[in-house]
Design a protein around this motif. Sequence first.
Motif, PDB file in Angstrom:
ATOM      1  N   THR A 165      -9.922  10.488  -6.857  1.00 39.51           N
ATOM      2  CA  THR A 165     -10.694   9.604  -7.740  1.00 39.51           C
ATOM      3  C   THR A 165     -10.329   9.800  -9.196  1.00 39.51           C
ATOM      4  OG1 THR A 165     -12.485  11.243  -7.850  1.00 39.51           O
ATOM      5  CG2 THR A 165     -12.641   9.531  -6.142  1.00 39.51           C
ATOM      6  N   GLN A 166      -9.502  10.816  -9.489  1.00 39.05           N
ATOM      7  CA  GLN A 166      -9.031  11.041 -10.849  1.00 39.05           C
ATOM      8  C   GLN A 166      -7.692  11.767 -10.791  1.00 39.05           C
ATOM      9  OE1 GLN A 166     -11.839  13.547 -12.891  1.00 39.05           O
ATOM     10  NE2 GLN A 166     -11.512  15.303 -11.537  1.00 39.05           N
ATOM     11  N   GLY A 167      -6.985  11.738 -11.909  1.00 33.75           N
ATOM     12  CA  GLY A 167      -5.722  12.459 -11.996  1.00 33.75           C
ATOM     13  C   GLY A 167      -4.517  11.602 -11.667  1.00 33.75           C
ATOM     14  N   THR A 168      -3.365  12.035 -12.162  1.00 35.36           N
ATOM     15  CA  THR A 168      -2.087  11.422 -11.849  1.00 35.36           C
ATOM     16  C   THR A 168      -1.085  12.549 -11.621  1.00 35.36           C
ATOM     17  OG1 THR A 168      -0.265  10.085 -12.759  1.00 35.36           O
ATOM     18  CG2 THR A 168      -1.769  11.090 -14.350  1.00 35.36           C
ATOM     19  N   PRO A 169      -1.058  13.121 -10.411  1.00 29.51           N
ATOM     20  CA  PRO A 169      -0.291  14.345 -10.155  1.00 29.51           C
ATOM     21  C   PRO A 169       1.175  14.223 -10.532  1.00 29.51           C
ATOM     22  CG  PRO A 169      -1.690  13.807  -8.290  1.00 29.51           C
ATOM     23  CD  PRO A 169      -1.748  12.638  -9.218  1.00 29.51           C
ATOM     24  N   GLN A 170       1.709  15.301 -11.077  1.00 23.28           N
ATOM     25  CA  GLN A 170       3.120  15.347 -11.412  1.00 23.28           C
ATOM     26  C   GLN A 170       3.951  15.299 -10.134  1.00 23.28           C
ATOM     27  OE1 GLN A 170       1.946  18.946 -13.765  1.00 23.28           O
ATOM     28  NE2 GLN A 170       3.755  18.401 -14.933  1.00 23.28           N
ATOM     29  N   GLY A 171       5.102  14.671 -10.229  1.00 24.33           N
ATOM     30  CA  GLY A 171       5.993  14.590  -9.081  1.00 24.33           C
ATOM     31  C   GLY A 171       6.588  13.211  -8.898  1.00 24.33           C
ATOM     32  N   GLY A 172       5.919  12.181  -9.421  1.00 26.41           N
ATOM     33  CA  GLY A 172       6.426  10.813  -9.329  1.00 26.41           C
ATOM     34  C   GLY A 172       6.971  10.349 -10.667  1.00 26.41           C
ATOM     35  N   PRO A 173       7.897   9.380 -10.668  1.00 27.27           N
ATOM     36  CA  PRO A 173       8.489   8.897 -11.922  1.00 27.27           C
ATOM     37  C   PRO A 173       7.500   8.232 -12.868  1.00 27.27           C
ATOM     38  CG  PRO A 173       9.799   8.234 -10.023  1.00 27.27           C
ATOM     39  CD  PRO A 173       8.516   8.774  -9.489  1.00 27.27           C
ATOM     40  N   LEU A 174       6.368   7.752 -12.346  1.00 26.18           N
ATOM     41  CA  LEU A 174       5.430   6.992 -13.181  1.00 26.18           C
ATOM     42  C   LEU A 174       4.470   7.881 -13.963  1.00 26.18           C
ATOM     43  CD1 LEU A 174       5.107   3.982 -13.685  1.00 26.18           C
ATOM     44  CD2 LEU A 174       3.416   3.895 -11.850  1.00 26.18           C
ATOM     45  N   LEU A 177       1.742  19.626  -7.592  1.00 23.80           N
ATOM     46  CA  LEU A 177       2.632  18.476  -7.622  1.00 23.80           C
ATOM     47  C   LEU A 177       2.279  17.549  -6.471  1.00 23.80           C
ATOM     48  CD1 LEU A 177       6.127  20.138  -8.268  1.00 23.80           C
ATOM     49  CD2 LEU A 177       4.429  19.378  -9.942  1.00 23.80           C
ATOM     50  N   GLY A 178       2.439  16.260  -6.709  1.00 24.92           N
ATOM     51  CA  GLY A 178       2.271  15.266  -5.657  1.00 24.92           C
ATOM     52  C   GLY A 178       3.605  14.575  -5.427  1.00 24.92           C
ATOM     53  N   ILE A 179       4.254  14.847  -4.319  1.00 26.08           N
ATOM     54  CA  ILE A 179       5.602  14.323  -4.060  1.00 26.08           C
ATOM     55  C   ILE A 179       5.494  13.020  -3.270  1.00 26.08           C
ATOM     56  CG2 ILE A 179       7.873  14.842  -3.129  1.00 26.08           C
ATOM     57  CD1 ILE A 179       6.953  16.760  -5.321  1.00 26.08           C
ATOM     58  N   PRO A 180       5.786  11.863  -3.899  1.00 25.05           N
ATOM     59  CA  PRO A 180       5.753  10.605  -3.153  1.00 25.05           C
ATOM     60  C   PRO A 180       6.946  10.504  -2.207  1.00 25.05           C
ATOM     61  CG  PRO A 180       5.635  10.256  -5.559  1.00 25.05           C
ATOM     62  CD  PRO A 180       6.091  11.662  -5.321  1.00 25.05           C
ATOM     63  N   THR A 181       6.873   9.561  -1.280  1.00 22.94           N
ATOM     64  CA  THR A 181       8.026   9.269  -0.432  1.00 22.94           C
ATOM     65  C   THR A 181       9.142   8.679  -1.300  1.00 22.94           C
ATOM     66  OG1 THR A 181       7.292   7.022   0.052  1.00 22.94           O
ATOM     67  CG2 THR A 181       6.511   8.776   1.518  1.00 22.94           C
ATOM     68  N   LEU A 182      10.370   8.698  -0.780  1.00 22.30           N
ATOM     69  CA  LEU A 182      11.485   8.142  -1.542  1.00 22.30           C
ATOM     70  C   LEU A 182      11.301   6.652  -1.816  1.00 22.30           C
ATOM     71  CD1 LEU A 182      14.478  10.007   0.109  1.00 22.30           C
ATOM     72  CD2 LEU A 182      13.857  10.076  -2.295  1.00 22.30           C
ATOM     73  N   THR A 183      10.713   5.936  -0.876  1.00 20.73           N
ATOM     74  CA  THR A 183      10.444   4.515  -1.108  1.00 20.73           C
ATOM     75  C   THR A 183       9.488   4.324  -2.270  1.00 20.73           C
ATOM     76  OG1 THR A 183      10.807   3.975   1.222  1.00 20.73           O
ATOM     77  CG2 THR A 183       9.551   2.391  -0.085  1.00 20.73           C
ATOM     78  N   ASP A 184       8.421   5.116  -2.304  1.00 20.62           N
ATOM     79  CA  ASP A 184       7.467   5.002  -3.408  1.00 20.62           C
ATOM     80  C   ASP A 184       8.069   5.494  -4.722  1.00 20.62           C
ATOM     81  OD1 ASP A 184       5.232   3.790  -2.215  1.00 20.62           O
ATOM     82  OD2 ASP A 184       4.686   5.664  -1.224  1.00 20.62           O
ATOM     83  N   ARG A 185       8.971   6.478  -4.639  1.00 16.22           N
ATOM     84  CA  ARG A 185       9.649   6.909  -5.870  1.00 16.22           C
ATOM     85  C   ARG A 185      10.549   5.797  -6.403  1.00 16.22           C
ATOM     86  NH1 ARG A 185      10.145  12.203  -3.477  1.00 16.22           N
ATOM     87  NH2 ARG A 185      12.423  12.338  -3.509  1.00 16.22           N
ATOM     88  N   LEU A 213       0.850  -1.192   0.000  1.00 18.20           N
ATOM     89  CA  LEU A 213       0.000   0.000   0.000  1.00 18.20           C
ATOM     90  C   LEU A 213       0.891   1.250   0.000  1.00 18.20           C
ATOM     91  CD1 LEU A 213      -2.698  -1.002   2.644  1.00 18.20           C
ATOM     92  CD2 LEU A 213      -2.933  -0.998   0.147  1.00 18.20           C
ATOM     93  N   PRO A 214       0.845   2.046  -1.055  1.00 16.42           N
ATOM     94  CA  PRO A 214       1.662   3.266  -1.093  1.00 16.42           C
ATOM     95  C   PRO A 214       1.213   4.262  -0.032  1.00 16.42           C
ATOM     96  CG  PRO A 214       0.778   2.715  -3.270  1.00 16.42           C
ATOM     97  CD  PRO A 214       0.054   1.873  -2.274  1.00 16.42           C
ATOM     98  N   GLN A 215       2.147   5.122   0.385  1.00 19.01           N
ATOM     99  CA  GLN A 215       1.792   6.210   1.288  1.00 19.01           C
ATOM    100  C   GLN A 215       1.187   7.367   0.498  1.00 19.01           C
ATOM    101  OE1 GLN A 215       5.884   6.050   3.468  1.00 19.01           O
ATOM    102  NE2 GLN A 215       4.441   6.905   4.946  1.00 19.01           N
ATOM    103  N   ALA A 216       0.548   8.274   1.217  1.00 16.66           N
ATOM    104  CA  ALA A 216      -0.018   9.465   0.575  1.00 16.66           C
ATOM    105  C   ALA A 216       1.112  10.311  -0.014  1.00 16.66           C
ATOM    106  CB  ALA A 216      -0.804  10.282   1.595  1.00 16.66           C
ATOM    107  N   VAL A 217       0.780  11.121  -1.019  1.00 18.36           N
ATOM    108  CA  VAL A 217       1.759  12.030  -1.609  1.00 18.36           C
ATOM    109  C   VAL A 217       1.624  13.401  -0.944  1.00 18.36           C
ATOM    110  CG1 VAL A 217       1.822  10.822  -3.810  1.00 18.36           C
ATOM    111  CG2 VAL A 217       0.202  12.686  -3.496  1.00 18.36           C
ATOM    112  N   ARG A 218       2.735  14.122  -0.898  1.00 17.48           N
ATOM    113  CA  ARG A 218       2.731  15.460  -0.299  1.00 17.48           C
ATOM    114  C   ARG A 218       2.384  16.494  -1.358  1.00 17.48           C
ATOM    115  NH1 ARG A 218       6.684  19.435   0.629  1.00 17.48           N
ATOM    116  NH2 ARG A 218       8.325  18.097  -0.224  1.00 17.48           N
ATOM    117  N   ARG A 219       1.368  17.291  -1.079  1.00 16.70           N
ATOM    118  CA  ARG A 219       0.921  18.292  -2.046  1.00 16.70           C
ATOM    119  C   ARG A 219       1.822  19.532  -2.000  1.00 16.70           C
ATOM    120  NH1 ARG A 219      -5.092  20.370  -3.555  1.00 16.70           N
ATOM    121  NH2 ARG A 219      -4.506  22.290  -4.619  1.00 16.70           N
ATOM    122  N   VAL A 220       2.254  19.959  -3.198  1.00 17.96           N
ATOM    123  CA  VAL A 220       3.031  21.184  -3.345  1.00 17.96           C
ATOM    124  C   VAL A 220       2.450  21.954  -4.519  1.00 17.96           C
ATOM    125  CG1 VAL A 220       5.300  22.192  -3.802  1.00 17.96           C
ATOM    126  CG2 VAL A 220       5.121  20.089  -2.449  1.00 17.96           C
TER     127      VAL A 220
END
Length: 465
Positions: free
Chosen positions: A230-239, A121-129, A102-109
């Motif tokens: 429920t929608q979107g794929t925020p910028q900030g993660g490699p995927l 931007l949605g900044i994931p944790t380093l583990t999720d990145r 289960l991924p952690q929440a992303v940090r909103r910037v």
Amino acid sequence: MKPAKAEIRRQDGAQAEASGRNPERGALRAEAESATDWRTKAETGGLMEVVCERGNLWLAYQRVVENKGAAGVDGIGVSEFKDQLKRHWPTIRATLLAGTYLPQAVRRVDIPKPQGGVRTLGIPTLTDRLIQQALHQVLSPLFEADFSESSYGFRPGRNAHQAVKAAQRYVAEGRRVVVDMDLEKFFDRVNHDILMEKVSKKVGDGRVLKLIRRYLEAGMMAGGMVSPRTQGTPQGGPLSPLLSNILLTELDRELERRGHAFCRYADDCNIYVRSRAAGERTLASITRFLSGRLKLTVNEAKSAVARPWERKFLGYSVSWHKAPKLRIAPTSLQRLEDKVREVLQGARGRSLSNTIGALNPVLRGWAAYFKLTETKRALEEIDGWIRRKLRCILWRQWKRPYTRAKNLMKAGLTQERAFRSAFNQRGPWWNSGASHMNAAFRKSFFDRMGLVSLLDTTRRLQCLS
């Protein structure tokens, strides 16, 4: 203490590396060997094992650490990441293979946009990145072959300069009307069901599909509160860039089916046609297509049918000539001026050499990106404006008329001219552009101080390319 890369390798159940073996070479060899059966494993449902292979994970770890990004919601930065990974990776790997991670929440910037508004931007944790990067490295070869030749964003061997040159070529061929399409909050509006349906056509491993879905639906934290998505794929993660290309490939194929000449860089798409009437028809029909098929909305306020020299694409524009020349868009020049002003704030309290040292990285990076420009007037003007700003700082730092006269004489002016100029009672900005300051502090002076000249740098880069 063993490095995190050794821990990652050890946990995949493979035999331990022989003592003295080059770890990077081993990782690259493992990746090359596993790459040959990625497609087979994707079809037979064993793709998660490829994601968790040591070579793939080591490359992902390298890239995440080299990027030196900000910490996620857990507050763990790059310096603490190695130890954190050593402690928790065995459990994380086990849950990935079991399909229960289960991924952690992303940090909103929120980042201000130059034209107003904010980009979220949605900044994931380093583990999720790390996990997203490992997924990206495995999924990208599966989808890359199906991407359009007219798609240039976030793809290996492709870049913004190639897109700009293609746009210039279309205009030179006589397509002198552009349909400049702006997708309204694209990364915030991606429909998860439509996207996952496209991903599932190439990926047969249910664990990978479930993990991607969980990343899409991971909550976003702002002010200590987590809100669901429920929608979107925020910028900030490699995927996110790969997922955006997977979704928008259907737009590319539709444009190709209709025979259009176009350039797309992520969600920035320009279509080149031969008449305004054709442009209006294209904009209306593609707007309907995006709304009906991909559930995406075209921003009518920012989209337009116009001449290419009236619009910008990736910071560039073109001239109106029959053989159009690439030039820097006025908005890009304005953004540079704003950045220079920001760097020069408080410069009165610094030495000129320190001020130039703070300014040079900005100018060097900007010149490297805009090295394709074929018009020099704008570069000459902004170079002159920057030098004038620095002369203005010097004039303010001197404060007293006698100090100004002494420094002007030291710079080579006669005593009479130095004192007449120092006591002219004009303001700093006027003096910074006056003949006495230009004579005392010429371009050659700033060249010796190491100030980057945009004109000289772009010319040098053009000769090298």
